[in-house]
Design a protein around this motif. Structure first.
Motif, PDB file in Angstrom:
ATOM      1  N   LYS A 259       0.830  -1.214   0.000  1.00  0.00           N
ATOM      2  CA  LYS A 259       0.000   0.000   0.000  1.00  0.00           C
ATOM      3  C   LYS A 259       0.858   1.256   0.000  1.00  0.00           C
ATOM      4  CE  LYS A 259      -3.470   2.499   2.669  1.00  0.00           C
ATOM      5  NZ  LYS A 259      -2.726   3.755   2.580  1.00  0.00           N
ATOM      6  N   VAL A 260       0.379   2.289  -0.683  1.00  0.00           N
ATOM      7  CA  VAL A 260       1.054   3.581  -0.619  1.00  0.00           C
ATOM      8  C   VAL A 260       0.524   4.293   0.636  1.00  0.00           C
ATOM      9  CG1 VAL A 260       1.363   5.817  -1.728  1.00  0.00           C
ATOM     10  CG2 VAL A 260       1.332   3.732  -3.094  1.00  0.00           C
TER      11      VAL A 260
ATOM     12  N   LEU B 271       2.254  -4.949   4.118  1.00  0.00           N
ATOM     13  CA  LEU B 271       1.440  -5.325   5.278  1.00  0.00           C
ATOM     14  C   LEU B 271       1.172  -6.825   5.351  1.00  0.00           C
ATOM     15  CD1 LEU B 271      -0.803  -2.384   4.448  1.00  0.00           C
ATOM     16  CD2 LEU B 271      -0.062  -2.662   6.799  1.00  0.00           C
TER      17      LEU B 271
ATOM     18  N   THR C 127       8.459  10.878   8.549  1.00  0.00           N
ATOM     19  CA  THR C 127       8.678  11.207   7.138  1.00  0.00           C
ATOM     20  C   THR C 127       9.019  12.678   6.963  1.00  0.00           C
ATOM     21  OG1 THR C 127       6.315  11.591   7.028  1.00  0.00           O
ATOM     22  CG2 THR C 127       7.108   9.473   6.244  1.00  0.00           C
TER      23      THR C 127
ATOM     24  N   HIS D 169       7.479  11.865  20.935  1.00  0.00           N
ATOM     25  CA  HIS D 169       6.416  11.279  20.121  1.00  0.00           C
ATOM     26  C   HIS D 169       6.930  11.294  18.695  1.00  0.00           C
ATOM     27  CE1 HIS D 169       2.489   9.941  18.999  1.00  0.00           C
ATOM     28  NE2 HIS D 169       1.917  10.296  20.130  1.00  0.00           N
ATOM     29  N   LYS D 170       6.076  10.888  17.739  1.00  0.00           N
ATOM     30  CA  LYS D 170       6.582  10.869  16.370  1.00  0.00           C
ATOM     31  C   LYS D 170       6.761  12.282  15.839  1.00  0.00           C
ATOM     32  CE  LYS D 170       1.921   9.856  14.988  1.00  0.00           C
ATOM     33  NZ  LYS D 170       1.098   8.719  14.595  1.00  0.00           N
TER      34      LYS D 170
ATOM     35  N   LYS E  54       7.116  14.595  12.227  1.00  0.00           N
ATOM     36  CA  LYS E  54       6.942  14.627  10.777  1.00  0.00           C
ATOM     37  C   LYS E  54       7.295  16.010  10.258  1.00  0.00           C
ATOM     38  CE  LYS E  54       3.366  11.190  11.205  1.00  0.00           C
ATOM     39  NZ  LYS E  54       1.988  10.772  10.974  1.00  0.00           N
TER      40      LYS E  54
ATOM     41  N   ILE F  63       0.610  21.470   8.559  1.00  0.00           N
ATOM     42  CA  ILE F  63       0.130  20.585   9.627  1.00  0.00           C
ATOM     43  C   ILE F  63       1.219  19.599  10.043  1.00  0.00           C
ATOM     44  CG2 ILE F  63      -2.361  20.732   9.238  1.00  0.00           C
ATOM     45  CD1 ILE F  63      -2.021  18.140   7.513  1.00  0.00           C
TER      46      ILE F  63
ATOM     47  N   GLY G 163      -1.639  16.861  12.054  1.00  0.00           N
ATOM     48  CA  GLY G 163      -2.745  16.546  11.152  1.00  0.00           C
ATOM     49  C   GLY G 163      -3.609  15.413  11.646  1.00  0.00           C
ATOM     50  N   GLY G 164      -3.416  15.006  12.888  1.00  0.00           N
ATOM     51  CA  GLY G 164      -4.061  13.774  13.357  1.00  0.00           C
ATOM     52  C   GLY G 164      -5.397  13.974  14.033  1.00  0.00           C
TER      53      GLY G 164
END
Ligand code: SRM
Ligand SMILES: Cc1cc2nc3c(=O)[nH]c(=O)nc-3n(C[C@H](O)[C@H](O)[C@H](O)COP(=O)(O)OP(=O)(O)OC[C@H]3O[C@@H](n4cnc5c(N)ncnc54)[C@H](O)[C@@H]3O)c2cc1C
Ligand code: SF4
Ligand code: FES
Lengths: 816, 102
Positions: free
Chosen positions: A599-600, A609, A640, A675-676, A678, A693, A713-714
């Motif tokens: 999956k992209v 996956l 990312t 936390h992550k 981006k 975002i 953006g979550g």
């Protein structure tokens, strides 16, 4: 050691909470004896209002059943009022002759309602609103009589009036002041409240002084006022205030001054005697709401247990009326004064009134009517003494003006039906939360999370759950002070204190932290261990050892666990750019290991996956052979760096966004964070990489770059805030790295950049990262140092046969 | 018939971690605590079947990686207020070798 004897006088909410807290930390230290004047085990007094209103029964509101006392070996004397304390012989003596000896004595005798000193106050049909017996009296009258008069338009009076009205009586509320609940509301809100209660059928007589209760054959018939007016009354409820119940203590010669005087450890002037609850006065204040009493209980328990930690320093309280369908909230100094400013929103037609009182840059008072969605949020800032000047413009619109996802953007609990879903993650509806709060006697957000799972996953519905709690238990709900909330159940220390201790004492391992800070558990729990591991490795890079067993499985196995126990693999695709060779390697791996789904992702790369754990090391070897490394899609780490096409190809591009994105991603490779993290780089303000975002967003302009930070953006979309403008790629790298290092050093585990920046303030971030060049350079260098020599974890694991072994299942020869 | 089977060296199981044994009765998670006690549970969480072997071990508990239920290692029971139970297997350690009763 022989067991000590603890005697508790008062089987009410504060006393029993203290006992519960004590049993948690020192279950075997005392033999406990409890005396209660009422014939019932401990019940939730707050919920007498819904019992009166017919929404609940007495049985629903019992907090500790008799079996509970038995299970904990507690001797319980109900219907037994203590009349004397013999301090010399250390004994208490009850009216019925029961005696008990104590080593420590806890007084929790609560308060008694004030009875107006007017003629006729002893007639039949005159009652207070304090205990089960009072409620039973009122219920009996409501079945047979018609006219009720409630004296007192405060919290208690209004709840009594509402209940009697719901039971069909004709109710008049008499109040001395010009508006209702004058201690909790300003005039405007007080009048709006009156209007809504009138719509429910209540009648009001304001600015009235009661002169006499008029009787006939020993029973009350009417209430007469000083101005001569008279209203009919078959039942009179006095709700004009309470007074700490100090009779017993005073008779024993314990120092009292309107209440039993205690110090910050809840000790009275007799060191063997402690006191908690409405009967005490602490630093000159008596509290009449349970939240502060529970704080007292917790501190008192630690002292009874001889831990000697914790001091009670007083509480800030808030108010909520428990009348179904009326939303009202107030806290702090809502009236304002000479040195305060006000922000007011008043929508008469919509029935909404909001007043925020500010002193300088701090919120000091809140009064909300009609829409209380943000009550808990304001209260938290008020308690924290948070500097609000950065958000002053939007403060009035509340926390939710951008909307959360997962519960249809609902922000008002009162408006929700029982079947409406509150927690979208765990499928919990409002009705089940209300039921759990009432039946299990829950008081805190943590309790609700544990019992219902609501708000226990992504947390976006936390605000709603807090409102539901507040509407069920009124002012008893108090959000904890966020800055010194304990990390988890293993400790009383907050994230902030733990980070500080790790730095100051140069702690290098989890056992060191647990030992020094006296954790209650031998090796922490699933919530504190990952946090501790992160704090150690981020504070002492290259010195503290990473502990894989303290990492969540995704970080331990370097892949994302799926619902069926399989894993997903996301190779890094620097800046979202790939090559035919890399795509071919991914395709080969997918075929060779029969990976069911390719999956992209939303982060510009490819996800494999449904991988079996045993296959992970081989897949990694194959990918490494084609030059690919881990994408850390599983980590509290750099995820990312999204890029757009940029000046490389795009006709509008002003900067080389792809190239800069790749450079940023390479610089930050392997960065662990609270936390992550981006990032995104867009080549022009059209912003195709959605830099607005991201934790760090970069937007190219002809003249350089704009840097944005703390977007998300979550769960709750948060727009990133402008940090500064810079001219060169090198500056983008330095400023971004410095910002991220500040977050790494000072953020709390699981706090994303948006929450971190909200806590410390953008001004602080600017001061450290933009204005002070030396601080920026130092942060930047510390990050580079931490990242030095980082190896791709996939290649490392695939190479090391010992580490590979943990991915293998152990085969066995089954017995025949 | 049941019998003790040799499965691994104690040191093959990470402290505060687990390894998975593949048996005819399904996967069995063998845990090692901070004090080197060893316990074995069916590798299925009573909630929704999550692989307990992949959880974080603390005290004599493991927290499931999927939704965070905490399961007692000695008896397989979920920590209140959650309710449910995973079956247990007997294990013992002798001379640094871990044995499982199957
Ligand atoms: C794979 C991916 C979905 C996809 O197929 O596109 C994904 C999958 C998951 N996301 Fe995501 N997120 C993915 C892009 C995003 C994005 C979009 C983006 O990165 O541009 C967002 C919103 C942007 C943001 O983070 O601000 C996003 C916001 C979340 C959140 C909410 C975070 C928040 O602070 O509000 C979570 C929950 C969390 O982290 O606690 C989450 C958590 C998850 C987890 C890790 C849930 C979990 O713990 O198991 C999912 C793992 C699925 C799996 O088993 O592989 N995912 N997730 C995307 C991977 C991107 C990548 O290449 O690494
Ligand atoms: C109708 C009503 C609604 C309320 N609503 C709210 C609300 O929404 N939010 C909120 O925060 N608070 C509310 N309160 C206030 C809250 O209930 C009290 O603050 C709390 O119960 C006080 O706890 P306590 O243990 O100090 O006293 P109590 O709970 O009153 O307990 C004291 C106990 O000691 C017993 N006792 C006294 N003297 C003796 C003696 N000599 N020997 C033996 N026993 C004795 C009493 O009989 C009583 O049972 C409400 C109160 C009432 C009455
Ligand atoms: S991938 Fe993200 S949005 Fe989709 S189900 Fe999982 S966590 Fe939710
Ligand atoms: S499957 Fe274990 S907690 Fe859900």
């Amino acid at each position: 050691m022989s067991t000590l004897k603890l005697v508790v006088v008062g089987n009410g909410m504060a006393g029993m909470r203290t006992v519960e807290e004590l049993l948690k930390i020192a279950p075997d230290m005392y033999h406990i004896t409890v005396f209660g004047a009422e014939p019932h085990p401990n019940y939730n007094r707050i919920l007498l209002s819904p019992v009166l209103a017919g929404e609940q029964t007495v049985d629903d509101i019992i907090l500790n059943r008799r079996e509970w006392y038995a299970e904990h070996g507690i001797t319980l004397h109900t219907g037994s009022k203590v009349t004397r304390i013999d301090r010399a012989r250390r004994r208490v003596i009850a009216e019925d002759g029961t005696e008990a000896e104590y080593d420590r004595l806890l007084l929790a005798t609560g308060a008694t309602p004030v009875i107006l000193p007017v003629p006729g106050n002893d007639l039949a049909g005159v009652t207070c609103f304090r205990d089960i017996q009072d409620v039973e009296t009122m219920v009996r009258y409501s079945a047979e009589r018609r006219h009720a008069v409630v004296i007192g338009g405060g919290l208690l009076g209004l709840e009594a009036a509402n209940g009697l009205r719901l039971r069909g009586m004709d109710v008049t509320v008499v109040h001395k002041h010009p508006w209702l609940m004058e201690k909790q509301l300003d005039a405007v809100a007080g009048r709006m409240l009156q209007q809504s209660l009138e719509n429910k059928g209540l009648k009001f007589l304001l600015e009235k002084d009661t002169e006499q209760l008029v009787g006939e054959a020993g029973h009350v018939r009417a209430v007469r006022f000083k101005d001569g007016q008279q209203v009919p009354a078959d039942l009179v409820v006095m709700a004009v205030g309470i007074r700490p119940n100090t009779a017993l203590a005073e008779a024993a010669g314990i120092h009292c001054n309107r209440g039993i005087v205690v110090n910050d450890t809840l000790q009275t002037f007799d060191p063997r005697i402690y006191a908690v609850g409405e009967c005490v006065v602490h630093r000159g204040i008596s509290y009449g709401l349970v939240a502060p009493l529970f704080e007292q209980a917790k501190v008192c328990a630690t002292h009874l247990a001889n831990f000697g930690i914790g001091r009670y320093a007083g509480s800030v309280t808030s108010t909520k009326l428990k009348v179904t369908g009326i939303d009202l909230f107030s806290a702090g100094n809502f009236m304002g004064g000479e040195h305060t400013d006000e922000i007011v929103l008043h929508d008469k037609v919509g029935g909404v009134y909001k007043k925020l009182v500010l002193e300088g840059d701090r919120l000091v008072g809140v009064c909300l009517f009609g829409d209380t969605a943000d009550g808990a949020w304001y209260f938290q800032m008020l308690k924290d003494g948070k500097d609000v000047h950065e958000i002053r413009d939007t403060l009035m619109f509340g926390q939710n003006h951008l909307g959360d996802t997962g519960h249809k953007g609902q922000t008002q609990a009162a408006a929700m039906a029982d079947e409406a879903e509150v927690c979208g993650c765990n499928g919990v509806c409002k009705g089940s939360i209300v039921k759990a709060i009432k039946e299990q006697g829950l008081f805190t957000l943590e309790d609700v999370r544990k019992h219902t799972k609501a708000s226990a996953s992504c947390g976006s519905c936390t605000g709603l759950v807090e409102q539901i709690l507040a509407s069920c238990i009124g002012g008893a709900y108090q959000p904890a002070d966020s800055r010194d909330k304990p990390m988890c159940g293993c400790t009383d220390h907050s994230h902030g204190t733990v980070r500080q201790a790790i730095r100051e004492h140069k702690l290098l391992t989890i056992p060191d932290v647990i030992r020094l800070l006296q954790w209650r558990t031998p090796n922490g729990c699933a919530s504190c261990r990952p946090a501790l591991n992160y704090y150690l490795i981020s504070t002492w890079p290259h010195e503290a050892q990473d502990d894989p067993q303290s990492r969540f499985i995704n970080e331990r196995a370097h892949a994302n666990i799926q619902k069926d126990g399989s894993y997903s693999v996301v190779p890094r695709m620097w800046g979202g750019i790939t090559t035919p060779q890399a795509l071919r390697a991914i395709a080969d791996v997918a075929e060779k290991y029969r990976i069911p789904t390719v999956k992209v992702t939303g982060g510009q790369r490819i996800d494999l996956l449904g991988v079996k754990k045993e296959d992970l090391p081989d897949i990694w070897s194959d990918l490494a052979a084609a030059g690919m490394v881990s994408g850390h899609a599983y980590g509290k780490s750099l995820r990312t760096v999204k890029t757009c096409v940029g000046a490389e190809y795009c006709r509008f591009g002003t900067q080389l966004s792809m190239a800069l994105g790749v450079k940023l991603e390479k610089m930050l490779f392997g960065m662990w964070a609270p936390h992550k993290v981006k990032l995104a780089v867009s080549g022009c303000p059209r912003n195709c990489a959605e830099a607005g975002i991201k934790d760090v967003g970069v937007i190219g302009l002809e003249s350089g770059y704009e840097l944005y930070v703390a977007g998300n953006g979550g769960i709750k979309t948060e727009v990133a805030q402008f940090l500064c403008k810079v001219a060169t790629d090198a500056e983008v790298m330095e400023y971004s790295a410095a910002f991220l290092q500040l977050y790494r050093e000072e953020g709390w585990y699981l706090e994303r950049t948006v929450h971190f920046v909200r806590r410390v303030g953008l001004d602080y971030v600017k001061a450290r990262v933009v204005d002070d060049a030396a601080s920026r350079k130092a942060l930047y260098e510390r990050l580079l140092y931490a990242l030095q020599g980082y190896q791709d974890p996939w290649a490392e694991l695939a190479r090391d046969p010992r580490k590979r072994r943990e991915f293998q299942l152990i085969p066995v020869e089954e017995p025949a | 018939m049941t019998a003790w089977v040799k499965i691994a060296l104690l040191e093959d199981i990470p402290r505060l971690g687990a390894r998975v044994v593949k048996s005819a009765r399904g996967n069995i998670a063998v845990f090692r605590t901070g004090e080197d006690q060893v316990y074995a549970l069916h590798d299925r969480c009573p909630h929704k079947g999550g692989p307990l072997s992949q959880g974080i071990v603390h005290g004599a508990w493991v927290t499931c990686p999927l939704h965070g239920w905490t399961i007692g290692l000695p008896d397989g029971c979920a920590m209140a207020p959650d309710q449910g139970r995973t079956s247990c297997f007997e294990v013992k350690v002798e001379d640094g070798l871990v044995w499982l009763k199957l």
